[in-house]
Design an enzyme around this catalytic site. Sequence first.
Site, mmCIF file in Angstrom:
data_model
loop_
_atom_site.group_PDB
_atom_site.id
_atom_site.type_symbol
_atom_site.label_atom_id
_atom_site.label_comp_id
_atom_site.label_asym_id
_atom_site.label_seq_id
_atom_site.Cartn_x
_atom_site.Cartn_y
_atom_site.Cartn_z
ATOM 1 N N SER A 35 0.856 -1.195 0.000
ATOM 2 C CA SER A 35 0.000 0.000 0.000
ATOM 3 C C SER A 35 0.887 1.238 0.000
ATOM 4 O O SER A 35 2.013 1.204 0.524
ATOM 5 C CB SER A 35 -0.874 -0.009 1.256
ATOM 6 O OG SER A 35 -1.405 1.274 1.522
ATOM 7 N N TYR A 69 -1.216 0.087 10.549
ATOM 8 C CA TYR A 69 -1.545 -0.390 9.197
ATOM 9 C C TYR A 69 -0.416 -0.018 8.225
ATOM 10 O O TYR A 69 0.101 -0.877 7.494
ATOM 11 C CB TYR A 69 -2.872 0.205 8.711
ATOM 12 C CG TYR A 69 -3.151 -0.139 7.265
ATOM 13 C CD1 TYR A 69 -3.388 -1.452 6.894
ATOM 14 C CD2 TYR A 69 -3.129 0.838 6.275
ATOM 15 C CE1 TYR A 69 -3.595 -1.794 5.567
ATOM 16 C CE2 TYR A 69 -3.342 0.508 4.943
ATOM 17 C CZ TYR A 69 -3.574 -0.805 4.595
ATOM 18 O OH TYR A 69 -3.767 -1.148 3.282
#
Length: 251
Positions: A137, A150
Amino acid sequence: MQEKTILVTGASAGFGAAIAAKFADSGWRVVACARRTERLGELTGRFGSGRVHASAFDIRDEAAMRQALDTLPEGFRDIDALVNNAGLALGTAPAQACDLAQWRQMIDTNVTSLVTLTRLLLPKLIDRRGAIVNVSSISGTYPYRGGNVYGATKAFVTQFSLGLRTDLHGTGVRVTNVEPGMAETEFTLVRTGGDRSASDKLYQGAHPITPRDIADTVWWVANLPPHLNVNRIEMMPTSQSAAGLQVARES
Ligand code: 8X3
């Protein structure tokens, strides 16, 4: 030409379901892994169990993962490509207000499970001169408020991809790290604990990346000639860009 086999994690929805469908539709055999049996049934119903093998297990359960790999049916055992797609974000609170259990769940899923599955499949992938595609990501590169653990798990995935490339030097195994930005899937529903309006508001008017965009990208990477390795791909919707630094001033 012999049919190739791809194993995709998180195949019940979003990127994973789109990747599984794209490869199945294009003649690959697909091992579709996810927790939700009924969602995997949509893939087998659409493509047939000779093309898609539904492998239902919780990716955080190493024993179940080993059992699933050990019992792959004939025709699905020779894995040519591994797509480590399963992962999640939980919460958007600042670090000082986060729930430790959510942090651990993200680390278990996004990091521990990913490295476990990769390690278990490496001998096969080396035998087959296969390919690994890790779904990371942009949050692993660009910090944003509430991204804390995250983003850190995705930074791990990005660095692990680079490390795998180095260790697999000379084996013919290709490794690619795909780093998407804002994409519309169940991602935000999961992150917010099912807040549909938060999810809709985030994506509204943004023309986010779609699962199909990611499936097309993974397809391109996996079907390049064997002498080419795409190390990493950072993708954002055109509407998204990095927001820069911040300063907390004395009032
Ligand atoms: C998903 C991309 O920008 O929502 O990993 O963190 S972002």
